[in-house]
Design a protein around this motif. Structure first.
Motif, PDB file in Angstrom:
ATOM      1  N   ALA A   1       0.838  -1.208   0.000  1.00 25.44           N
ATOM      2  CA  ALA A   1       0.000   0.000   0.000  1.00 25.44           C
ATOM      3  C   ALA A   1       0.867   1.250   0.000  1.00 25.44           C
ATOM      4  O   ALA A   1       0.571   2.229  -0.713  1.00 25.44           O
ATOM      5  N   ALA A   2       1.936   1.240   0.792  1.00 17.63           N
ATOM      6  CA  ALA A   2       2.827   2.407   0.838  1.00 17.63           C
ATOM      7  C   ALA A   2       3.495   2.651  -0.512  1.00 17.63           C
ATOM      8  O   ALA A   2       3.636   3.800  -0.960  1.00 17.63           O
ATOM      9  N   GLU A   3       3.905   1.564  -1.193  1.00 17.97           N
ATOM     10  CA  GLU A   3       4.517   1.718  -2.521  1.00 17.97           C
ATOM     11  C   GLU A   3       3.528   2.300  -3.517  1.00 17.97           C
ATOM     12  O   GLU A   3       3.888   3.164  -4.334  1.00 17.97           O
ATOM     13  N   ALA A   4       2.278   1.835  -3.478  1.00 21.34           N
ATOM     14  CA  ALA A   4       1.261   2.372  -4.391  1.00 21.34           C
ATOM     15  C   ALA A   4       0.995   3.849  -4.091  1.00 21.34           C
ATOM     16  O   ALA A   4       0.826   4.653  -5.021  1.00 21.34           O
ATOM     17  N   LEU A   5       0.966   4.207  -2.826  1.00 16.67           N
ATOM     18  CA  LEU A   5       0.767   5.616  -2.466  1.00 16.67           C
ATOM     19  C   LEU A   5       1.937   6.476  -2.943  1.00 16.67           C
ATOM     20  O   LEU A   5       1.741   7.615  -3.400  1.00 16.67           O
ATOM     21  N   ASP A   6       3.153   5.938  -2.831  1.00 13.09           N
ATOM     22  CA  ASP A   6       4.325   6.680  -3.326  1.00 13.09           C
ATOM     23  C   ASP A   6       4.220   6.912  -4.831  1.00 13.09           C
ATOM     24  O   ASP A   6       4.572   7.999  -5.325  1.00 13.09           O
ATOM     25  N   ARG A   7       3.754   5.909  -5.558  1.00 16.98           N
ATOM     26  CA  ARG A   7       3.583   6.094  -7.004  1.00 16.98           C
ATOM     27  C   ARG A   7       2.541   7.169  -7.282  1.00 16.98           C
ATOM     28  O   ARG A   7       2.707   8.000  -8.190  1.00 16.98           O
ATOM     29  N   ALA A   8       1.462   7.152  -6.517  1.00 19.03           N
ATOM     30  CA  ALA A   8       0.419   8.166  -6.705  1.00 19.03           C
ATOM     31  C   ALA A   8       0.962   9.562  -6.444  1.00 19.03           C
ATOM     32  O   ALA A   8       0.659  10.522  -7.178  1.00 19.03           O
TER      33      ALA A   8
ATOM     34  N   LEU B   1      -3.635   8.032 -13.804  1.00 23.95           N
ATOM     35  CA  LEU B   1      -2.607   7.166 -13.223  1.00 23.95           C
ATOM     36  C   LEU B   1      -2.649   7.233 -11.689  1.00 23.95           C
ATOM     37  O   LEU B   1      -2.488   6.225 -10.999  1.00 23.95           O
ATOM     38  N   GLY B   2      -2.854   8.436 -11.172  1.00 26.00           N
ATOM     39  CA  GLY B   2      -2.945   8.589  -9.720  1.00 26.00           C
ATOM     40  C   GLY B   2      -4.110   7.812  -9.141  1.00 26.00           C
ATOM     41  O   GLY B   2      -3.991   7.171  -8.085  1.00 26.00           O
ATOM     42  N   ALA B   3      -5.242   7.834  -9.833  1.00 26.21           N
ATOM     43  CA  ALA B   3      -6.410   7.087  -9.361  1.00 26.21           C
ATOM     44  C   ALA B   3      -6.125   5.587  -9.367  1.00 26.21           C
ATOM     45  O   ALA B   3      -6.508   4.864  -8.437  1.00 26.21           O
ATOM     46  N   ALA B   4      -5.440   5.105 -10.406  1.00 27.07           N
ATOM     47  CA  ALA B   4      -5.112   3.674 -10.470  1.00 27.07           C
ATOM     48  C   ALA B   4      -4.201   3.278  -9.315  1.00 27.07           C
ATOM     49  O   ALA B   4      -4.377   2.216  -8.697  1.00 27.07           O
ATOM     50  N   ASP B   5      -3.231   4.127  -8.994  1.00 30.90           N
ATOM     51  CA  ASP B   5      -2.322   3.824  -7.880  1.00 30.90           C
ATOM     52  C   ASP B   5      -3.064   3.831  -6.547  1.00 30.90           C
ATOM     53  O   ASP B   5      -2.799   3.006  -5.664  1.00 30.90           O
ATOM     54  N   LEU B   6      -3.981   4.764  -6.388  1.00 30.49           N
ATOM     55  CA  LEU B   6      -4.758   4.812  -5.140  1.00 30.49           C
ATOM     56  C   LEU B   6      -5.656   3.586  -5.009  1.00 30.49           C
ATOM     57  O   LEU B   6      -5.859   3.066  -3.900  1.00 30.49           O
ATOM     58  N   ARG B   7      -6.197   3.117  -6.124  1.00 29.12           N
ATOM     59  CA  ARG B   7      -6.992   1.884  -6.067  1.00 29.12           C
ATOM     60  C   ARG B   7      -6.119   0.697  -5.653  1.00 29.12           C
ATOM     61  O   ARG B   7      -6.541  -0.159  -4.871  1.00 29.12           O
ATOM     62  N   ASP B   8      -4.885   0.658  -6.173  1.00 26.36           N
ATOM     63  CA  ASP B   8      -3.962  -0.409  -5.776  1.00 26.36           C
ATOM     64  C   ASP B   8      -3.683  -0.352  -4.275  1.00 26.36           C
ATOM     65  O   ASP B   8      -3.604  -1.392  -3.599  1.00 26.36           O
ATOM     66  N   ALA B   9      -3.520   0.864  -3.759  1.00 26.86           N
ATOM     67  CA  ALA B   9      -3.261   1.011  -2.326  1.00 26.86           C
ATOM     68  C   ALA B   9      -4.461   0.538  -1.507  1.00 26.86           C
ATOM     69  O   ALA B   9      -4.301  -0.148  -0.485  1.00 26.86           O
ATOM     70  N   ALA B  10      -5.661   0.879  -1.959  1.00 23.70           N
ATOM     71  CA  ALA B  10      -6.868   0.453  -1.245  1.00 23.70           C
ATOM     72  C   ALA B  10      -7.019  -1.065  -1.279  1.00 23.70           C
ATOM     73  O   ALA B  10      -7.386  -1.686  -0.277  1.00 23.70           O
ATOM     74  N   LEU B  11      -6.719  -1.676  -2.424  1.00 21.26           N
ATOM     75  CA  LEU B  11      -6.803  -3.136  -2.535  1.00 21.26           C
ATOM     76  C   LEU B  11      -5.799  -3.815  -1.614  1.00 21.26           C
ATOM     77  O   LEU B  11      -6.087  -4.856  -1.009  1.00 21.26           O
ATOM     78  N   ALA B  12      -4.600  -3.234  -1.495  1.00 23.94           N
ATOM     79  CA  ALA B  12      -3.595  -3.805  -0.606  1.00 23.94           C
ATOM     80  C   ALA B  12      -4.065  -3.767   0.843  1.00 23.94           C
ATOM     81  O   ALA B  12      -3.885  -4.731   1.594  1.00 23.94           O
ATOM     82  N   LEU B  13      -4.683  -2.666   1.252  1.00 26.84           N
ATOM     83  CA  LEU B  13      -5.207  -2.581   2.618  1.00 26.84           C
ATOM     84  C   LEU B  13      -6.361  -3.553   2.823  1.00 26.84           C
ATOM     85  O   LEU B  13      -6.503  -4.147   3.903  1.00 26.84           O
ATOM     86  N   ASP B  14      -7.165  -3.726   1.785  1.00 28.91           N
ATOM     87  CA  ASP B  14      -8.298  -4.654   1.893  1.00 28.91           C
ATOM     88  C   ASP B  14      -7.829  -6.094   2.125  1.00 28.91           C
ATOM     89  O   ASP B  14      -8.568  -6.899   2.692  1.00 28.91           O
ATOM     90  N   GLU B  15      -6.624  -6.422   1.681  1.00 24.83           N
ATOM     91  CA  GLU B  15      -6.126  -7.782   1.883  1.00 24.83           C
ATOM     92  C   GLU B  15      -5.970  -8.119   3.356  1.00 24.83           C
ATOM     93  O   GLU B  15      -6.003  -9.288   3.743  1.00 24.83           O
ATOM     94  N   LEU B  16      -5.800  -7.124   4.202  1.00 20.28           N
ATOM     95  CA  LEU B  16      -5.642  -7.394   5.626  1.00 20.28           C
ATOM     96  C   LEU B  16      -6.950  -7.831   6.268  1.00 20.28           C
ATOM     97  O   LEU B  16      -6.960  -8.664   7.170  1.00 20.28           O
ATOM     98  N   THR B  17      -8.047  -7.271   5.789  1.00 19.35           N
ATOM     99  CA  THR B  17      -9.332  -7.561   6.431  1.00 19.35           C
ATOM    100  C   THR B  17     -10.207  -8.505   5.625  1.00 19.35           C
ATOM    101  O   THR B  17     -11.232  -8.966   6.136  1.00 19.35           O
TER     102      THR B  17
END
Length: 412
Positions: free
Chosen positions: A356-363, A376-392
């Motif tokens: 998630a941190a790497e995706a946020l850095d890209r954004a 591109l920023g929106a795509a990176d933010l979606r990646d970050a959200a998906l990474a956080l969703d993996e925890l729950t």
């Protein structure tokens, strides 16, 4: 409205009508049950033969034996628990010490889930703002977009994510306990001390050096914390290929240790007390063994050995104090930088947070330029959200879910 009904009943074989047992039958109406479905529990006597007959009768009526963790998995699907809470339940069931039990209860109560939600919410707001500007780019009030405040917010969010990822070691020690490795030269008294630490003869002790060839793990609870003591082969140069394998395994254990007890035979010259190459954050306690014997004259004044723990595995001298010191170190490791801080409990948690941190850095990179690339920023933010969703749980890959729930017992 009644959601559970309990009755004392006779349980009979469906084919013959023969009495199998008498016990309580409890019916839970969904969605107020553990899994959210209509459920029934049979409270029967504990004889293995009787339980087996009850199970066979249930299966004859169309039931089947549950898969490991299936009830908890159904609870996750029904929204009764999220994945992080389910892992907390697993840790609760396997807690071997008070500190583990408390940490597991906090995760089961949703502590980690709430911390993840606190990270997701500003991320989703930022994503919604960007996507609105993409979808309605022609609107004058959305066309002019100063991304500076958003980039600053995302940079702060990155730091919060990294701080939580940095708690992985403390969280692992809280939930799984610490690995405490006994290391030293051959015949330094490692196996004798291990037996003294756990209070029973678990390791074979022999006066001949080099008799320990493999690692030996013994989990215990000491002063409310969980410790796995690991006896290892002596470290020395040798031409014996079997002894060399043991030494190689000992070195691997040193790399994976949370705490290293470096054992030194105090009857030998201090010049032989060469500590292992242990890198932080591994903690090391130096221990002078054979405390029932007079130390070599060079030992008491030695910089490394003068204040070391002095113990005797044979008589028990100094062993309670060493156990207390180890428990103190483990408690400090479990606290982490901040005692009240939420901590992740598994390596997969830390990996998802780092993703998630790497995706946020890209954004931040694409949104902070002279010509912000909103798509591109929106795509990176979606990646970050998906990474956080993996925890729950919502986007956790199926193979990861299979591993997680395979660790549960069948009854859960």
């Amino acid at each position: 409205m009644c959601h559970a009904v309990l009755r004392y009943s006779a349980l009979r074989d469906p084919a013959t009508g023969e009495l199998i047992d008498r016990g309580y039958v409890v019916v839970f109406a969904g969605p107020r049950s553990y899994t959210g479905e209509d459920c029934a529990e049979l409270h029967v006597h504990g004889a293995p033969v009787g339980i087996d007959r009850v199970l066979r009768a249930c299966c004859a009526l169309g039931a089947r034996v549950a898969q490991p963790g299936e009830f908890t998995w159904r609870a996750v699907l029904a929204g009764k628990l999220d994945l992080a809470q389910a892992e907390g339940l697993h840790d609760l069931l396997h807690a071997g010490a008070l500190a583990q039990h408390r940490a597991a209860l906090r995760h089961l109560d949703g502590e980690l889930s709430r911390a993840i939600d606190a990270l997701r919410l500003p991320l989703l707001h930022a994503l919604a703002d960007i996507e609105a500007r993409i979808d309605f780019a022609a609107e004058p009030h959305l066309a002019a977009f100063d991304t500076g405040p958003l980039v600053a917010q995302l940079a702060q969010l990155v730091q919060q994510v990294l701080v939580l990822a940095g708690t992985a070691r403390a969280g692992r020690v809280r939930h799984q306990g610490a690995r405490v490795v006994l290391a030293g030269a051959p015949n330094a008294g490692k196996s004798t001390l291990l037996n003294a630490l756990i209070g029973r003869d678990r390791a074979i002790v022999d006066a001949r050096p080099g008799t320990t060839r493999d690692t030996l793990e013994v989990p215990t609870a000491v002063e409310g914390v969980h410790v796995t003591w690991i006896d290892t082969a002596g470290l020395r140069q040798t031409d014996d290929p079997i002894e060399q394998q043991g030494a190689d395994r000992a070195r691997r254990e040193l790399l994976a240790a949370d705490v290293v007890l470096w054992l030194v035979d105090q009857t030998l010259p201090a010049s032989e007390a060469v500590p292992p190459l242990v890198q932080p954050p591994t903690e090391r306690l130096t221990v002078r063994t054979k405390g029932d014997c007079s130390p070599h004259p060079t030992v008491p004044a030695h910089l490394l050995l003068g204040d070391a723990h002095q113990v005797s595995g044979l008589t028990g001298m100094g062993v309670p104090g060493l156990i207390h010191s180890v428990a103190d170190v483990v408690r400090q490791l479990a606290l982490g930088p901040r005692p009240d801080q939420v901590a992740v409990a598994r390596q997969r948690h830390a990996e998802a947070l780092l993703a998630a941190a790497e995706a946020l850095d890209r954004a931040i990179g694409v949104l902070g330029g002279a010509q912000p690339a909103l798509e591109l920023g929106a795509a990176d933010l979606r990646d970050a959200a998906l990474a956080l969703d993996e925890l729950t749980g919502p986007t956790t890959p199926d193979d990861v879910l299979a591993v997680i729930f395979s660790q549960f017992c069948i009854g859960k």
